[in-house]
Design a protein around this motif. Structure first.
Motif, PDB file in Angstrom:
ATOM      1  N   ASP A 173       0.847  -1.185   0.000  1.00 16.73           N
ATOM      2  CA  ASP A 173       0.000   0.000   0.000  1.00 16.73           C
ATOM      3  C   ASP A 173       0.888   1.242   0.000  1.00 16.73           C
ATOM      4  O   ASP A 173       2.109   1.172   0.130  1.00 16.73           O
ATOM      5  CB  ASP A 173      -0.976   0.001   1.173  1.00 16.73           C
ATOM      6  CG  ASP A 173      -0.282  -0.037   2.539  1.00 16.73           C
ATOM      7  OD1 ASP A 173       0.893   0.389   2.631  1.00 16.73           O
ATOM      8  OD2 ASP A 173      -0.914  -0.479   3.511  1.00 16.73           O
ATOM      9  N   ASP A 174       0.267   2.420  -0.152  1.00 15.48           N
ATOM     10  CA  ASP A 174       1.039   3.657  -0.263  1.00 15.48           C
ATOM     11  C   ASP A 174       1.852   3.933   0.990  1.00 15.48           C
ATOM     12  O   ASP A 174       2.986   4.431   0.909  1.00 15.48           O
ATOM     13  CB  ASP A 174       0.106   4.830  -0.554  1.00 15.48           C
ATOM     14  CG  ASP A 174      -0.457   4.786  -1.966  1.00 15.48           C
ATOM     15  OD1 ASP A 174       0.119   4.068  -2.816  1.00 15.48           O
ATOM     16  OD2 ASP A 174      -1.475   5.458  -2.221  1.00 15.48           O
ATOM     17  N   ILE A 177       5.063   1.946   0.944  1.00 20.41           N
ATOM     18  CA  ILE A 177       6.042   2.549   0.032  1.00 20.41           C
ATOM     19  C   ILE A 177       6.633   3.806   0.653  1.00 20.41           C
ATOM     20  O   ILE A 177       7.845   4.055   0.553  1.00 20.41           O
ATOM     21  CB  ILE A 177       5.391   2.863  -1.326  1.00 20.41           C
ATOM     22  CG1 ILE A 177       4.920   1.561  -2.023  1.00 20.41           C
ATOM     23  CG2 ILE A 177       6.368   3.619  -2.228  1.00 20.41           C
ATOM     24  CD1 ILE A 177       6.028   0.607  -2.358  1.00 20.41           C
ATOM     25  N   ASP A 178       5.800   4.600   1.337  1.00 13.08           N
ATOM     26  CA  ASP A 178       6.301   5.800   2.013  1.00 13.08           C
ATOM     27  C   ASP A 178       7.375   5.435   3.031  1.00 13.08           C
ATOM     28  O   ASP A 178       8.421   6.087   3.109  1.00 13.08           O
ATOM     29  CB  ASP A 178       5.157   6.517   2.739  1.00 13.08           C
ATOM     30  CG  ASP A 178       4.189   7.194   1.786  1.00 13.08           C
ATOM     31  OD1 ASP A 178       4.560   7.405   0.612  1.00 13.08           O
ATOM     32  OD2 ASP A 178       3.058   7.496   2.215  1.00 13.08           O
ATOM     33  N   ILE A 217       3.361  -3.765  -6.657  1.00 15.60           N
ATOM     34  CA  ILE A 217       3.217  -2.323  -6.564  1.00 15.60           C
ATOM     35  C   ILE A 217       2.433  -1.834  -7.777  1.00 15.60           C
ATOM     36  O   ILE A 217       2.517  -2.401  -8.862  1.00 15.60           O
ATOM     37  CB  ILE A 217       4.578  -1.603  -6.471  1.00 15.60           C
ATOM     38  CG1 ILE A 217       5.434  -1.855  -7.702  1.00 15.60           C
ATOM     39  CG2 ILE A 217       5.321  -2.011  -5.216  1.00 15.60           C
ATOM     40  CD1 ILE A 217       6.734  -1.047  -7.716  1.00 15.60           C
ATOM     41  N   GLU A 220       1.247   3.655 -10.327  1.00 14.55           N
ATOM     42  CA  GLU A 220       1.507   4.949  -9.698  1.00 14.55           C
ATOM     43  C   GLU A 220       2.656   4.842  -8.695  1.00 14.55           C
ATOM     44  O   GLU A 220       3.546   5.706  -8.648  1.00 14.55           O
ATOM     45  CB  GLU A 220       0.251   5.453  -8.989  1.00 14.55           C
ATOM     46  CG  GLU A 220       0.447   6.807  -8.310  1.00 14.55           C
ATOM     47  CD  GLU A 220      -0.781   7.259  -7.541  1.00 14.55           C
ATOM     48  OE1 GLU A 220      -0.735   8.365  -6.973  1.00 14.55           O
ATOM     49  OE2 GLU A 220      -1.771   6.494  -7.492  1.00 14.55           O
ATOM     50  N   GLN A 221       2.667   3.765  -7.891  1.00 17.01           N
ATOM     51  CA  GLN A 221       3.753   3.566  -6.938  1.00 17.01           C
ATOM     52  C   GLN A 221       5.075   3.348  -7.661  1.00 17.01           C
ATOM     53  O   GLN A 221       6.119   3.857  -7.239  1.00 17.01           O
ATOM     54  CB  GLN A 221       3.434   2.381  -6.033  1.00 17.01           C
ATOM     55  CG  GLN A 221       2.288   2.619  -5.070  1.00 17.01           C
ATOM     56  CD  GLN A 221       1.801   1.337  -4.416  1.00 17.01           C
ATOM     57  OE1 GLN A 221       2.108   0.233  -4.871  1.00 17.01           O
ATOM     58  NE2 GLN A 221       1.031   1.467  -3.355  1.00 17.01           N
ATOM     59  N   THR A 222       5.028   2.605  -8.754  1.00 21.35           N
ATOM     60  CA  THR A 222       6.233   2.388  -9.544  1.00 21.35           C
ATOM     61  C   THR A 222       6.797   3.709 -10.034  1.00 21.35           C
ATOM     62  O   THR A 222       8.006   3.964  -9.937  1.00 21.35           O
ATOM     63  CB  THR A 222       5.931   1.472 -10.740  1.00 21.35           C
ATOM     64  OG1 THR A 222       5.479   0.199 -10.264  1.00 21.35           O
ATOM     65  CG2 THR A 222       7.176   1.270 -11.589  1.00 21.35           C
ATOM     66  N   ARG A 224       6.408   6.618  -8.698  1.00 18.80           N
ATOM     67  CA  ARG A 224       6.948   7.365  -7.548  1.00 18.80           C
ATOM     68  C   ARG A 224       8.345   6.863  -7.192  1.00 18.80           C
ATOM     69  O   ARG A 224       9.252   7.666  -6.946  1.00 18.80           O
ATOM     70  CB  ARG A 224       6.031   7.202  -6.334  1.00 18.80           C
ATOM     71  CG  ARG A 224       4.760   8.021  -6.371  1.00 18.80           C
ATOM     72  CD  ARG A 224       3.975   7.804  -5.095  1.00 18.80           C
ATOM     73  NE  ARG A 224       4.801   8.087  -3.937  1.00 18.80           N
ATOM     74  CZ  ARG A 224       4.655   7.500  -2.754  1.00 18.80           C
ATOM     75  NH1 ARG A 224       3.731   6.568  -2.594  1.00 18.80           N
ATOM     76  NH2 ARG A 224       5.431   7.838  -1.747  1.00 18.80           N
TER      77      ARG A 224
END
Length: 429
Positions: A173-174, A177-178, A217, A220-222, A224
């Protein structure tokens, strides 16, 4: 197995969750650091001389420098920040010492002194006996001039990434990744990283991207993560080539991405490519007869090939034996399964060396054997390193999806045909 040379970092940059550390002193300057990146305070300070002073492999370590190292170890182990957080501080403090004795050769007396000091820690901190004893066991390896600079990163990684490797439900999840990005930034600023930046940062970047193989992932996460790496490369152009390799890894070797190409010759000398098998579920197996766990997977592969012989599931192998006759003989004996296999090994003069560094395995960054990838019909990576029953279960799920889609298509076709017949009958009437 291979050991990566790594290290880890000291200050989270201001934009990375507000964790600030002073570059000049290597000590934290913010008391309210974000709890998602909770590095032990002992790791935020430089305790030892630069590692570059201890890189002469196999050369004796003179007593003067060894004495200085022992004094630094004692300073780190008796510091207020260590004693206030002992359980998390022992490993970072001791690993800094180990990194500097890994490549020089210690005398017997020096080894005994280091061992005596570590054993004395048990008397001072009996509640940490198991953790300290683990460090004592590692000392034996490094005191024998183990010719690899160990990764400082391993001493703090569990604190930087407290959630472990595997995200819930196999999906990042985001927030996850953060935390990973903030943790990477933190470790890139630690004194042990800054001291030997190119080597340590490269190792940290590899470790970070390899963690992404443990879940999926989003696009969008990729984007980022790739933008984060690009910003790093702009700031550190000397590591641009390393970053480019990490970008390739993220784009082609993690779940959710279309796998990179494989082209080579099979055991009969015929060239073929992975793309030729698009439209099938592909199980890509990196293995070798030299590898016991690889051979242990054979019965599961043989079962799956029989179980799903009427389904679009294909097994393909990448063999790493130094001599292709080895795998050919195994197949002839009925031991290795009869699926098409690239030979990716290469002959070496030393028969004890395993030829695992072929071009395909190198491009796919295979470091653990067997390595197993499951790709969907479009070539997207679905699973990595499912073994034994887990692989069978994953294929069962895919087969159910295939059969469900097939049934739905048949039903839709039947409805469409019935509607066409009705329209014809209505037109006749």
């Amino acid at each position: 197995m291979r050991k990566s040379t790594a290290a880890a970092a000291a200050l989270i940059v201001a934009f990375a969750l507000g964790y600030l550390v002073s570059r000049s002193t290597g000590e934290a300057t913010a008391a309210d650091a974000d709890p998602t990146v909770d590095i032990p305070a002992v790791a935020l300070k430089s305790w030892y001389p630069p590692v570059q002073e201890f890189e002469n492999e196999g050369e004796p370590l003179d007593d003067e420098r060894f004495d200085a190292l022992m004094a630094s170890l004692d300073e780190a182990m008796t510091a207020d920040e260590t004693l206030a957080d002992l359980e998390r501080s022992i490993e970072p403090a001791v690993q800094g010492f180990f990194r500097r004795i890994a490549m020089p050769e210690l005398s017997e007396d020096q080894s005994l002194r280091a061992n005596h000091y570590l054993m004395g820690l048990v008397e001072r901190h009996p509640e940490q006996e198991a953790l300290i004893n683990r460090q004592v066991s590692m000392l034996g390896m490094y005191a024998r001039a183990y010719p690899v600079m160990p990764a400082f990163m391993t001493a703090v990684r569990s604190h930087v990434y407290p959630d472990g490797l595997y995200p819930p439900d196999g999906v990042f999840d985001d927030a996850w990744i953060d935390r990973m990005l903030a943790g990477l930034d933190a470790m890139l600023e630690l004194p042990e990283t800054v001291n030997d930046f190119e080597r340590e940062a490269g190792s940290l970047l590899r470790s970070f991207t390899q963690r992404l193989q443990f879940g999926r992932i989003s696009d969008e996460q990729t984007d980022r993560v790739l933008a984060h790496l690009d910003a790093f490369a702009e700031k550190h152009p000397e590591l641009a080539e390393v970053v480019e390799g990490r970008r390739n890894y993220i784009e082609y070797l993690v779940p959710g991405r279309v796998a990179q190409s494989v082209v080579g010759k099979d055991l009969d000398g015929v060239q073929f490519s992975l793309e030729e098998y698009r439209g099938n579920i592909v199980v890509l197996v990196f293995s070798g007869e030299w590898c016991g766990p690889c051979r242990g997977e054979y019965p599961y592969h043989r079962f799956a090939m029989e179980q799903y012989k009427d389904e679009p599931i294909v097994f393909l192998g990448v063999n790493s034996d130094a001599d292709p006759e080895v795998i050919l003989a195994s197949k002839a004996r009925g031991e290795a399964p009869e699926y098409r296999t690239w030979w990716d090994g290469h002959s070496q003069p030393d028969a004890e060396i395993v030829a695992t560094d072929g071009p395909i395995a190198t491009a796919w960054e295979v470091r653990g054997w067997p390595a197993i990838y499951v790709l969907d019909q479009e070539g997207e990576i679905l699973h990595i390193n499912k073994r034994g029953g887990e692989l069978i279960a994953a294929l069962d799920d895919l087969v159910l999806d295939i059969r469900r889609a097939r049934f739905d298509a048949e039903q839709a076709a039947a409805i469409e045909a019935e509607a066409a017949d009705t329209e014809t009958e209505d037109g006749t009437e």
